[in-house]
Write a protein that holds these residues in place. Structure first.
Motif, PDB file in Angstrom:
ATOM      1  N   GLN A 215       0.794  -1.227   0.000  1.00 33.52           N
ATOM      2  CA  GLN A 215       0.000   0.000   0.000  1.00 33.52           C
ATOM      3  C   GLN A 215       0.826   1.276   0.000  1.00 33.52           C
ATOM      4  O   GLN A 215       0.344   2.320  -0.419  1.00 33.52           O
ATOM      5  CB  GLN A 215      -0.889   0.038   1.255  1.00 33.52           C
ATOM      6  N   TYR A 216       2.054   1.196   0.522  1.00 32.12           N
ATOM      7  CA  TYR A 216       2.835   2.420   0.722  1.00 32.12           C
ATOM      8  C   TYR A 216       4.245   2.256   0.146  1.00 32.12           C
ATOM      9  O   TYR A 216       4.768   1.141   0.073  1.00 32.12           O
ATOM     10  CB  TYR A 216       2.920   2.746   2.226  1.00 32.12           C
ATOM     11  N   PRO A 217       4.879   3.384  -0.212  1.00 32.02           N
ATOM     12  CA  PRO A 217       6.218   3.314  -0.837  1.00 32.02           C
ATOM     13  C   PRO A 217       7.317   3.100   0.212  1.00 32.02           C
ATOM     14  O   PRO A 217       8.076   4.013   0.547  1.00 32.02           O
ATOM     15  CB  PRO A 217       6.347   4.680  -1.525  1.00 32.02           C
ATOM     16  N   LEU A 218       7.408   1.876   0.726  1.00 33.98           N
ATOM     17  CA  LEU A 218       8.380   1.590   1.786  1.00 33.98           C
ATOM     18  C   LEU A 218       9.814   1.783   1.296  1.00 33.98           C
ATOM     19  O   LEU A 218      10.697   2.154   2.066  1.00 33.98           O
ATOM     20  CB  LEU A 218       8.205   0.167   2.324  1.00 33.98           C
ATOM     21  N   GLN A 219      10.031   1.514   0.009  1.00 30.62           N
ATOM     22  CA  GLN A 219      11.375   1.686  -0.561  1.00 30.62           C
ATOM     23  C   GLN A 219      11.864   3.125  -0.341  1.00 30.62           C
ATOM     24  O   GLN A 219      13.013   3.355   0.016  1.00 30.62           O
ATOM     25  CB  GLN A 219      11.300   1.371  -2.056  1.00 30.62           C
ATOM     26  N   LEU A 220      10.955   4.079  -0.538  1.00 29.40           N
ATOM     27  CA  LEU A 220      11.313   5.494  -0.352  1.00 29.40           C
ATOM     28  C   LEU A 220      11.436   5.833   1.141  1.00 29.40           C
ATOM     29  O   LEU A 220      12.388   6.481   1.564  1.00 29.40           O
ATOM     30  CB  LEU A 220      10.239   6.387  -0.994  1.00 29.40           C
ATOM     31  N   LEU A 221      10.450   5.368   1.924  1.00 26.59           N
ATOM     32  CA  LEU A 221      10.317   5.856   3.309  1.00 26.59           C
ATOM     33  C   LEU A 221      11.182   5.099   4.318  1.00 26.59           C
ATOM     34  O   LEU A 221      11.480   5.616   5.398  1.00 26.59           O
ATOM     35  CB  LEU A 221       8.841   5.768   3.739  1.00 26.59           C
ATOM     36  N   LEU A 222      11.556   3.864   3.970  1.00 25.58           N
ATOM     37  CA  LEU A 222      12.380   3.071   4.905  1.00 25.58           C
ATOM     38  C   LEU A 222      13.786   2.829   4.365  1.00 25.58           C
ATOM     39  O   LEU A 222      14.605   2.228   5.041  1.00 25.58           O
ATOM     40  CB  LEU A 222      11.727   1.705   5.163  1.00 25.58           C
TER      41      LEU A 222
END
Ligand SMILES: [Fe+2]
Length: 254
Positions: A215-222
């Protein structure tokens, strides 16, 4: 194989309300590795004590943790930072007294969770930036004042602050209202980082990163943004989620 960075974690043993023992800290570190983390910023609380004695205790526990991780063969790189309660006291501290996130000018700042935003909030954040600091607002979704008035957070971002949301909030660890606010912040593109803010293993077990990644852009945020921050490089803004489904969810506050 993921390579996540956790910018907010109470990993040091016997320092604050994080793990009480080294064994507990190692268990948390192991759980973070299993969730795909390779680097963690240990962020002990700084409420009002910025004394050399407290900071020496933190550095000692940090050294002991690094040694224990190596001995136990846990492949986790840990660097030091802090989670600092935002007060005007910060403006009186010398740069060497401020617990910056390792090798950067970034400060992870928390606001009161259950009160109105203090009247000095914008002024202190502005002054800190004049002194060359980069403020990061920790888990705004947990602050009641920001839950009822998200525009206040937008003002802080316009003032130059970055935003860290807990991924455990998205998973419902702190209840429905915090979860709803966290989802709204991400759908509005208001977060720069996700982090665990974990104090013990059980908190991590509540989060399902594989499910959140759908659901969320974890690649960007984590990964990309926290890595950029640690390398003193600019972070990227999220794009807003403007799909019809997201708009409907926002309308009905789902
Ligand atoms: Fe925290």
């Amino acid at each position: 194989m993921t390579n996540y960075f956790d910018l907010h974690c109470h990993l040091l043993p016997d320092v604050d309300d994080g793990p009480a023992t080294m064994a507990d800290a190692l268990a948390l570190a192991q759980a973070l590795v299993q969730q795909g983390f390779s680097t963690v910023v240990a962020t002990p609380h700084y409420l009002e004590d910025f004394s050399q004695r407290y900071q020496a205790q933190i550095k000692q526990q940090y050294q002991l943790l690094c040694e224990a991780l190596q001995e136990a063969g846990v492949p986790l790189h840990v660097v030091l930072g802090g989670e600092i309660l935002l007060t005007p006291v910060l403006l009186d501290l010398a740069p060497q007294e401020l617990p910056f996130i390792a090798g950067t000018k970034s400060l992870l700042l928390e606001l009161p969770l259950y009160q109105a935003l203090p009247s000095y909030t914008e002024q202190v954040l502005f002054q800190l930036q004049l002194q060359g600091c980069q403020p990061i607002i920790a888990h705004p979704e947990r602050c009641q004042a920001l839950q009822s008035d998200p525009a206040s957070l937008q003002t802080l971002v316009q003032l130059g602050c970055l935003v860290q949301v807990n991924f455990t909030s998205l998973s419902g660890l702190y209840g429905k209202r915090v979860q709803r606010t966290a989802k709204q912040l991400l759908n509005d593109g208001m977060a720069h980082f996700l982090a665990s803010d974990s104090h013990h293993v059980k908190q991590l077990q509540k989060a399902n990163l594989q499910s959140l990644a759908k659901q969320y852009p974890l690649q960007l945020l984590l990964q990309e943004n926290p890595k950029a921050l640690l390398n003193n490089e600019p972070v990227k803004r999220m794009s807003q989620n403007r799909t019809p489904l997201a708009a409907l969810k926002k309308l009905f506050r789902l």
